[in-house]
Scaffold this motif. Sequence first.
Motif, short mmCIF file in Angstrom:
data_model
loop_
_atom_site.label_atom_id
_atom_site.label_comp_id
_atom_site.label_asym_id
_atom_site.label_seq_id
_atom_site.Cartn_x
_atom_site.Cartn_y
_atom_site.Cartn_z
N ALA A 155 33.60 57.75 48.43
CA ALA A 155 32.98 58.55 49.55
C ALA A 155 32.87 57.48 50.53
O ALA A 155 32.80 56.24 50.51
CB ALA A 155 31.89 59.03 48.92
N VAL A 156 32.42 58.01 51.67
CA VAL A 156 32.21 57.53 52.88
C VAL A 156 30.64 57.16 52.78
O VAL A 156 29.89 58.03 52.60
CB VAL A 156 32.55 58.41 54.17
CG1 VAL A 156 31.97 57.70 55.50
CG2 VAL A 156 34.07 58.78 54.19
N THR A 181 16.64 57.41 55.80
CA THR A 181 17.80 58.01 56.29
C THR A 181 18.93 56.80 56.37
O THR A 181 19.94 57.23 57.08
CB THR A 181 17.69 58.67 57.56
OG1 THR A 181 17.46 57.75 58.68
CG2 THR A 181 16.53 59.72 57.44
N PHE A 182 18.77 55.46 56.00
CA PHE A 182 19.70 54.64 56.28
C PHE A 182 21.04 54.56 55.27
O PHE A 182 21.74 53.64 55.65
CB PHE A 182 18.77 53.22 56.44
CG PHE A 182 18.48 52.78 57.63
CD1 PHE A 182 18.15 53.75 58.65
CD2 PHE A 182 18.42 51.38 57.90
CE1 PHE A 182 17.80 53.21 59.83
CE2 PHE A 182 17.74 50.79 58.96
CZ PHE A 182 17.52 51.68 59.98
N ASN A 183 21.23 55.47 54.77
CA ASN A 183 22.37 55.75 53.92
C ASN A 183 23.17 57.05 53.76
O ASN A 183 23.08 57.67 52.69
CB ASN A 183 22.36 55.15 52.50
CG ASN A 183 23.59 54.50 51.73
OD1 ASN A 183 23.61 53.45 51.16
ND2 ASN A 183 24.58 55.24 51.98
N PRO A 184 23.58 57.43 54.84
CA PRO A 184 24.18 58.97 54.95
C PRO A 184 25.53 58.51 53.92
O PRO A 184 26.18 57.46 53.85
CB PRO A 184 24.67 59.16 56.30
CG PRO A 184 23.73 58.21 57.12
CD PRO A 184 23.31 57.18 56.38
N LEU A 185 25.83 59.50 53.17
CA LEU A 185 26.79 59.47 51.94
C LEU A 185 27.50 60.89 51.92
O LEU A 185 26.89 61.88 52.15
CB LEU A 185 26.06 59.12 50.67
CG LEU A 185 27.15 59.00 49.62
CD1 LEU A 185 27.77 57.59 49.66
CD2 LEU A 185 26.31 58.93 48.11
N GLY A 186 28.85 60.72 51.76
CA GLY A 186 29.72 61.89 51.83
C GLY A 186 30.67 62.18 53.11
O GLY A 186 30.83 61.14 53.68
N ILE A 272 36.82 57.84 56.76
CA ILE A 272 37.63 56.92 55.76
C ILE A 272 38.82 57.84 55.49
O ILE A 272 38.63 58.85 54.98
CB ILE A 272 37.09 56.50 54.59
CG1 ILE A 272 35.90 55.43 54.98
CG2 ILE A 272 38.04 55.40 53.79
CD1 ILE A 272 35.20 54.75 53.97
N GLU A 273 40.01 57.17 55.73
CA GLU A 273 41.19 57.98 55.26
C GLU A 273 41.10 58.76 53.94
O GLU A 273 40.74 58.10 52.68
CB GLU A 273 42.50 57.03 55.28
CG GLU A 273 43.83 57.67 54.98
CD GLU A 273 44.79 56.22 54.98
OE1 GLU A 273 45.91 57.01 54.56
OE2 GLU A 273 44.53 55.41 55.07
N GLY A 274 41.41 60.07 54.03
CA GLY A 274 41.28 60.82 52.82
C GLY A 274 40.00 60.99 52.23
O GLY A 274 39.69 62.02 51.42
N LEU A 275 38.76 60.55 52.60
CA LEU A 275 37.47 60.75 52.04
C LEU A 275 36.41 61.56 52.94
O LEU A 275 35.49 61.78 52.71
CB LEU A 275 36.78 59.28 51.78
CG LEU A 275 37.73 58.54 50.78
CD1 LEU A 275 36.82 57.24 50.61
CD2 LEU A 275 38.04 59.14 49.56
N GLY A 276 36.92 61.93 54.15
CA GLY A 276 36.19 62.78 54.99
C GLY A 276 35.66 61.99 56.16
O GLY A 276 35.87 60.79 56.46
N ARG A 277 34.59 62.90 57.02
CA ARG A 277 33.99 62.41 58.10
C ARG A 277 32.58 62.63 58.15
O ARG A 277 32.24 63.81 57.61
CB ARG A 277 34.75 63.03 59.22
CG ARG A 277 34.32 62.51 60.85
CD ARG A 277 35.29 63.26 61.82
NE ARG A 277 35.00 62.84 62.98
CZ ARG A 277 35.73 61.93 63.80
NH1 ARG A 277 36.73 61.23 63.16
NH2 ARG A 277 35.29 61.79 65.25
N GLN A 278 31.98 61.74 58.66
CA GLN A 278 30.53 62.15 59.03
C GLN A 278 30.13 62.01 60.49
O GLN A 278 30.68 61.54 61.42
CB GLN A 278 29.47 60.85 58.46
CG GLN A 278 29.73 60.75 56.95
CD GLN A 278 28.91 59.58 56.47
OE1 GLN A 278 28.13 58.87 57.22
NE2 GLN A 278 29.04 59.26 55.24
#
Length: 285
Positions: A155-156, A181-186, A272-278
């Motif tokens: 994951a990102v 909130t210091f670790n957005p994930l996904g 990250i390539e293929g893993l999505g965007r935040q």
Amino acid sequence: MKLLRVGTAGSERPALLDSEGTLRDLSGLVADIDGALLADEAALGRIRSAAAAGELPVLDPGGLRVGPPVARIGKVVCIGLNYHDHAEETGAEPPAEPVIFFKAADTVVGPDDTVLVPRGSVKTDWEVELAVVIGRTARYLESEEEALAHVAGYAVAHDVSEREFQIERGGTWDKGKNCETFNPLGPWLVTADEVPDPQALSLRLWVNGELKQDGTTAEQIFPVAEVVRYVSRFMTLYPGDVINTGTPAGVALGRPEPKPFLRAGDVVELEIEGLGRQRQVLANA
């Protein structure tokens, strides 16, 4: 598969993004996406079969918040200074062994949730990272091949850091890494079968539309397989645990003065390539 969790914080439902980009409801098959599911090959097989057969109900993504893709994370293990170019930009010697620190699981938020600048902060920094999600209990792994066999997916992660708290306030790094909130994930957990080479992924991060980080996991000092093997020698990794594997060059800490640290109102986007965007908008805590 691309697994995710959608809904209000604390009440997310499990979902799947299919090959056509359609959001599908998994709540009729599984209770949640967590370590118990990731360790259950039969349950994962049922999801794959239902997805292939087109049996999963469609979810309307309109207005749906995307939460962290893994629930009830036991621990977040982080690897510091794990890119050659990042070590160089910060003036640090490349480590002889992986540098390990922790983030509390309660720092994890959704990929588009607000990130809070801590009270008194003047050096909040960005870090795009590849996150590894564990799928099988890992203890004293012997080989890199064995290590990769224990990975459920990727994951990102955004390893937000407060550099003054981390470096200038004494003690360990933990004070600058564990603010809320210091670790957005996904947005997604992409299963390992869809990431044939975790050392061939591009990572990018923008602040207010300006590209700040543009790297590749090929630059990692310790590749994913070695990181998982190494960490398993010092602690037990359980299904659903997360390892953040370090960041490439381009962080604010490595820039010339005045360093462009984050402030309330800034917008950070990362992928990250293929893993999505935040995408996160920063606000004051």
